[in-house]
Design an enzyme around this catalytic site. Structure first.
Site, PDB file in Angstrom:
ATOM      1  N   CYS A   8       0.640  -1.149   0.304  1.00 45.41           N
ATOM      2  CA  CYS A   8       0.020   0.174  -0.091  1.00 45.41           C
ATOM      3  C   CYS A   8       0.803   1.102   0.148  1.00 45.41           C
ATOM      4  CB  CYS A   8      -1.100  -0.140   1.451  1.00 45.41           C
ATOM      5  SG  CYS A   8      -1.822  -1.500   1.392  1.00 45.41           S
ATOM      6  N   GLY A  36      -0.553   0.699  -4.839  1.00 47.06           N
ATOM      7  CA  GLY A  36      -1.713  -0.677  -4.844  1.00 47.06           C
ATOM      8  C   GLY A  36      -2.222  -0.062  -6.298  1.00 47.06           C
ATOM      9  N   ASN A 111       0.921   1.149   6.063  1.00 47.82           N
ATOM     10  CA  ASN A 111       1.181   1.000   4.905  1.00 47.82           C
ATOM     11  C   ASN A 111       2.202  -0.234   5.737  1.00 47.82           C
ATOM     12  OD1 ASN A 111       3.693   1.031   2.986  1.00 47.82           O
ATOM     13  ND2 ASN A 111       2.879  -0.857   3.067  1.00 47.82           N
ATOM     14  N   GLY A 112       1.784  -2.379   5.826  1.00 43.25           N
ATOM     15  CA  GLY A 112       2.098  -3.129   6.198  1.00 43.25           C
ATOM     16  C   GLY A 112       1.549  -4.248   6.958  1.00 43.25           C
ATOM     17  N   TYR A 255      11.436  -4.786  -6.760  1.00 45.92           N
ATOM     18  CA  TYR A 255      10.836  -4.852  -7.089  1.00 45.92           C
ATOM     19  C   TYR A 255       9.113  -4.079  -6.891  1.00 45.92           C
ATOM     20  CZ  TYR A 255       6.139  -6.545  -9.217  1.00 45.92           C
ATOM     21  OH  TYR A 255       4.558  -6.780  -9.859  1.00 45.92           O
ATOM     22  N   ASP A 358      14.973 -11.042 -15.495  1.00 43.98           N
ATOM     23  CA  ASP A 358      13.822 -10.506 -14.515  1.00 43.98           C
ATOM     24  C   ASP A 358      13.721 -10.031 -13.099  1.00 43.98           C
ATOM     25  OD1 ASP A 358      10.460  -9.837 -13.901  1.00 43.98           O
ATOM     26  OD2 ASP A 358      10.189 -12.270 -15.011  1.00 43.98           O
TER      27      ASP A 358
END
Ligand code: SF4
Length: 469
Positions: A8, A36, A111-112, A255, A358
């Protein structure tokens, strides 16, 4: 296709003068949209103390289009973009979570993932008959805050007390009519930083949000640190003593975060370039081109190219008009539409050998579906390079990694995975190389999903009991 899903994103702004606080929050949430895409919300305060919160499921542009036309200038706003793990993507579970209580009026964005959420919720229900309106662990934080405010009547101290009760990962922004409190858990799993926009103070999950609203980055919030700013700009800081569990989620670097963000002093872009360079040094391989999987493999692919001297080239064309919420209606359609998002660039790759970079392999199906069309379009050799070690363990701290039994590296060797996905060779980034990238900047990473060793013990255990935030 199964990929790791993002986190998030949170944002807060407080200004001595009224300004388009909600508008800035919406712009910042747009910059954090990659964290998100399932829901978004903004809370602000009208006429000094009336809390208005607008939130819904959907993307930022859709959720706030009408709201922003009518919202006046205010001094404080807090925003959130949400990713949820399973089916509970409802408006009730979107954030910010509002609290209107005689001791506390606030809006909170989180967030978490709180790992002792189930335990705390059980205690609260049994002890005080508390009624919860969501299946979201963030509501537990609000409930604890009210309890602590009743005891000490001081928002900073109450939040600090709650930080000592919570276990797991949390970066928080809490807005009241005249104050913003930002806090980060003692391990610092999730990022949180502070900036300046004229006289206003801003907080965000990632520094890219500041760039997008014209704010200047000031600093990261340290693990275990709480900082409050009131309307006059007065600052108050509290710090937890023991932060020895430090462990920034390394997957933020691999990422989750945007390449143009800096986290704890490290450029995400530079970290990804270095991952690619290290991959090139780890296993030198001959090929005509180095290609990255858009978008998350591109920076590491460039690093590989710079280190190896092999030219960097595109292997795919990405359809920019397919949202992440694209729903594949059936298996049959899914099979036929694997290339709808990424189509191989035949003119570039036909008859060539390529090194394809990737960020990760989860179940292996995504890699398999990506390599087959490359072969169908005449690629001679595909050497897959992964800018992370093999995933073997779940995440309890808010990243939606598949359950251990579905992670391909848990039941296949590297050679077997290589064969299954149809690559000519496969190489993962070594763990030592990955941790070295952080160590050079004094950052200790959490690497739990690769090693099974987490910065803290997980008492709750069941990561799916509550929705991740
Ligand atoms: S377990 Fe993995 S995904 Fe979860 S916080 Fe640690 S590094 Fe990040």
């Amino acid at each position: 296709m199964r990929k790791i899903n993002e986190e998030c994103g949170i944002f807060g702004i407080i200004s001595p003068e009224p300004l388009q606080a909600a508008g800035y929050a919406a712009s910042a949430m747009l910059a954090l949209q990659h964290r998100g895409q399932e829901g978004a919300g903004i809370a602000t305060f009208y006429s000094d103390d009336t809390l208005i919160c607008h939130k819904n499921v959907g993307l930022v542009n859709d959720v706030f289009r009408d709201f922003l036309r009518h919202v006046p200038c205010t001094n404080v706003a807090v925003g959130h973009v949400r990713y949820s793990t399973t089916g509970n993507n409802t408006v009730e579970n979107t954030q910010p979570i509002e609290t209107v209580h005689s001791r506390l009026t606030c809006a909170l964005a989180h967030n978490g993932n709180i790992t002792n959420a189930a335990e705390l919720r059980g205690q609260m229900v049994n002890r005080g008959g508390k009624v919860f309106h969501t299946t979201n662990d963030t509501e537990i934080i609000n409930m604890l805050l009210i309890d602590e405010m009743i005891k000490c009547r001081n928002l900073e101290q109450a939040t600090f007390n709650v930080m000592n009760i919570l276990e797991g990962a949390f970066s928080l922004v809490i807005a009241t009519p005249d104050k913003i409190v930002a806090a980060r858990d003692k391990c610092g799993f999730r990022p949180l930083c502070m900036g300046k926009l004229g006289k206003a103070t801003v907080f965000a999950s990632e520094s890219c949000a500041f760039d997008c609203i014209g704010a200047d980055f000031v600093r990261d919030i340290e693990p275990g640190e709480l900082i409050s700013i009131d309307r006059s700009g007065k600052e108050k800081i509290l710090k937890q003593k023991d932060t020895s569990c430090r462990g920034l989620c390394v997957f933020e670097m691999i990422y989750i975060a945007r390449s143009d963000s800096f986290i704890d002093g490290l450029s995400v872009y530079n970290a990804r370039l270095e991952m690619g360079r290290m991959l090139a040094r780890q296993k030198p391989t001959k090929a005509d081109f180095v290609c990255g999987v858009p978008d998350s493999g591109l920076d590491a692919a460039l690093g590989y190219s710079l280190e190896s001297g092999i030219p960097f080239a595109p292997a795919f064309v990405k359809n920019r008009y397919m949202g992440r919420s694209f729903i594949e209606p059936s298996q049959q359609v899914r099979e036929r539409t694997v290339n709808a998002k990424l189509n191989p660039l035949r003119a570039q790759i036909e008859g060539k050998s390529i090194i394809l970079v990737d960020d990760s392999i989860v179940r292996g199906t995504t890699s398999e579906r990506m390599i087959k069309p490359l072969r169908d379009m005449g690629v001679k050799e595909v050497h897959l390079r992964i800018s992370s070690p093999p995933f073997k363990h779940p995440c309890y701290f808010g990243t939606d990694i598949d359950s251990a039994e579905n992670l391909i590296a848990n039941h296949m060797t590297v050679d077997e995975i290589c064969q299954k996905i149809g690559a000519d060779s496969l190489e993962y980034l070594d763990m030592d190389n990955l941790t070295e990238i952080g160590a050079k900047k004094g950052i200790k990473f959490c690497t739990g999903c690769f090693t099974g060793k987490y910065p803290i013990e997980v008492s709750g255990g069941d990561k799916h009991k509550f929705d991740d935030n």
